[in-house]
Design an enzyme around this catalytic site. Structure first.
Site, PDB file in Angstrom:
ATOM      1  N   LYS A   1      14.009   2.105   2.758  1.00  0.00           N
ATOM      2  CA  LYS A   1      13.206   3.228   3.243  1.00  0.00           C
ATOM      3  C   LYS A   1      13.766   4.566   2.763  1.00  0.00           C
ATOM      4  O   LYS A   1      13.133   5.601   2.909  1.00  0.00           O
ATOM      5  CB  LYS A   1      13.166   3.247   4.785  1.00  0.00           C
ATOM      6  CG  LYS A   1      12.592   2.001   5.422  1.00  0.00           C
ATOM      7  CD  LYS A   1      11.105   1.887   5.214  1.00  0.00           C
ATOM      8  CE  LYS A   1      10.516   0.664   5.908  1.00  0.00           C
ATOM      9  NZ  LYS A   1       9.151   0.374   5.433  1.00  0.00           N
TER      10      LYS A   1
ATOM     11  N   GLY B   1      -3.179   1.593   8.178  1.00  0.00           N
ATOM     12  CA  GLY B   1      -2.054   0.794   8.656  1.00  0.00           C
ATOM     13  C   GLY B   1      -2.205  -0.679   8.283  1.00  0.00           C
ATOM     14  O   GLY B   1      -3.284  -1.138   7.907  1.00  0.00           O
TER      15      GLY B   1
ATOM     16  N   GLY C   1       0.795  -1.239   0.000  1.00  0.00           N
ATOM     17  CA  GLY C   1       0.000   0.000   0.000  1.00  0.00           C
ATOM     18  C   GLY C   1       0.816   1.272   0.000  1.00  0.00           C
ATOM     19  O   GLY C   1       0.276   2.365  -0.095  1.00  0.00           O
ATOM     20  N   GLY C   2       2.164   1.146   0.105  1.00  0.00           N
ATOM     21  CA  GLY C   2       3.010   2.339   0.278  1.00  0.00           C
ATOM     22  C   GLY C   2       3.288   3.073  -1.026  1.00  0.00           C
ATOM     23  O   GLY C   2       3.400   2.469  -2.085  1.00  0.00           O
TER      24      GLY C   2
END
Length: 505
Positions: A393, A223, A119-120
């Site tokens: 990240k 989340g 989902g990011g």
């Protein structure tokens, strides 16, 4: 159950009483906020004209409303963990990876499905689309590597491990477009969308959107803890069980170390563990990661967002909390179905404050998938090697993955055998390298770093082709200055500063 029924059920649990104490005042205001939210959500549901779509949207808003009422109730009762009762997990709650069985039965793979949390958006790296579409190694994306790994597993062992992608409303269309190219591969791909919840105005405690079709900026994906609800409501859980799948391996799509491990799967089967969380030893880079704790005899997840400010430093220290959650999770699907149909999956609420582009303070109520550990029987952590946690990240992570430190075997990252130490170098790229487009522009070619220990780069710096970095290298371009590291340059234990003076370290 309608929203009104859901609200009635909630008010039975929290009776409204009139009185002068702060507690009574809190519960009275809680009642008002609950009623106002319910009315607004009903209005939102009624903005959907198509009956089928409205029904699905209503179900989603009921789940959100239940989360919201829990949030209010916990806020009113100041329900917090008692810090002094938090202990490090007992020895039997965390299994060392080296204790796992060495012999595995490949047939158990036929009972496995793999789920990637997809989902990011990768906004922190300057991306606009699905983060999993970023090219990370040898022109292959996160998703390409995952497909390659599972396809290799299926063809090698002659099994049928399906890939499930949980998308968010931010990445769903993008993902559907991308997976078309895998149509002829040896694996089945299923996608489903996680929930879309309305952002909450911090002042009014009302939903930000006024219409179900309002702009994306008014909504949020709640989340990865939403995984269980979304699996259930989408029908994917029932579909997997009908296919004879019993185990689900869940991980974040940007964790390149999260490959199927048959030893962990075999341990799960042999010990009847309903839930396994992969944890690994903390380093300085992981101090904010969630950790497993023993709370009144139960193993549960503790996230930094749940820790009161006076205990944050203790939470970050390695003395009491030596491990952190990699978010690689193994779940028994029959157990999950049992829990969802009986007690439901209440997970600790993480309040995520945000400010919208037009300056409105909002809150997002989120949950973490690992928090489910306390609902399962015989749940445990397994302390895995660090190479099972290789997230991307930032562009500093990206440089490491793209470099000669790693090679690819069947979509899996393998540490270069010529690397003298088992550890990887520490890389810190400054703000000029923060976004992927900038990163790509500043490296003509990725430097050779097989003998690098530490790299720090700050300021306006460009790297030429065939650059080699060894030992500790620090490059600092001062304000208004630019450093171009020429093609073929070898830097070993050097500090390079703004006026291009070289200092030996």
């Amino acid at each position: 159950m309608s929203l009104n029924a859901a609200a009635a059920q909630f008010s039975e649990k929290t009776p409204r009483t009139r009185g002068v104490s702060a507690m009574h005042f809190k519960s009275a205001t809680t009642g008002v906020a609950t009623k106002n939210m319910r009315n607004e959500l009903n209005r939102l549901v009624n903005t959907v004209s198509d009956p089928e779509t409205r029904k699905a949207f209503d179900t989603e808003m009921q789940s959100f409303f239940y989360l919201f009422t829990r949030y209010l109730a916990e806020k009113a009762s100041s329900k917090e963990l008692v810090w002094d009762r938090i202990k490090s997990p007992a020895a039997d709650q965390i299994v060392p990876y080296d204790d796992l069985p060495t012999s595995t039965d490949p047939k158990t793979l036929d009972k496995l499905a793999v789920l990637k949390v997809n989902g990011g958006l990768g906004t922190s790296m300057g991306m606009t689309g699905a983060k999993s579409a970023l090219e990370v190694k040898d022109d292959m994306t996160f998703l390409d590597l995952t497909v390659r790994q599972i396809e290799h597993l299926n063809t090698t062992h002659r099994v049928d491990v399906p890939l499930i992608l949980m998308t968010s409303f931010n990445t769903h269309e993008d993902t559907l477009r991308i997976i078309k190219k895998y149509a002829n591969q040896q694996l089945r791909i299923t996608t489903f969308n996680q929930s879309r919840y309305p952002r909450i105005d911090k002042e009014t405690l009302l939903p930000l959107p006024r219409h179900a079709t309002d702009d994306k900026s008014k909504w949020y994906p709640p989340g990865h803890g939403d995984l269980y609800n979304a699996l259930m409501h989408s029908g994917v859980l029932d579909q997997l069980l009908a296919e004879g799948k019993e185990y689900l391996f869940v991980s974040n799509s940007d964790n390149l170390g999260a490959v199927v491990d048959q030893k962990i799967l075999q341990h799960m089967v042999d010990t009847n563990a309903e839930f396994i969380m992969e944890v690994t030893d903390k380093t300085k880079a992981d101090v904010k990661g969630g950790t497993l704790i023993d709370y009144e005899g139960n193993v549960q997840l503790l996230e930094i967002a749940q820790v009161a400010s006076e205990h944050v430093e203790e939470f970050k220290s390695v003395r009491k909390f030596k491990i952190f959650n990699t978010n690689n999770l193994w779940i028994n699907l029959k157990a999950l179905k049992r829990i969802m149909e009986s007690e439901g999956m209440e997970l600790e609420i993480i309040v995520n404050p945000k400010v919208t582009d037009d300056g409105v303070s909002v809150i997002q109520l989120e949950t973490a998938a690992g928090a489910a550990i306390r609902h399962f029987k015989n749940a445990k952590g397994i302390n895995v090697p660090r190479n099972r946690f290789l997230p991307v990240k930032s562009c500093s992570d990206l440089l490491l993955i793209k470099s000669d430190i790693y090679s690819l075997e069947h979509g899996q990252l393998v540490l270069n055998e010529n690397r003298m130490f088992g550890t990887t170098p520490v890389i810190k790229l400054g703000d000029h390298f923060k976004k992927v487009a900038q990163f790509q522009k500043r490296f003509k070619k990725i430097p050779k770093i097989i003998e690098l220990d530490h790299l720090t780069v700050t300021g306006d710096v460009y790297f030429g082709r065939n650059v080699t970095l060894r030992g500790t290298v620090i490059v600092v371009a001062n304000e208004g200055q630019r450093i171009d590291i020429p093609d073929g340059c070898v830097l070993e234990n050097r500090l390079l500063s703004g006026n291009l003076t070289m200092t030996e370290l």
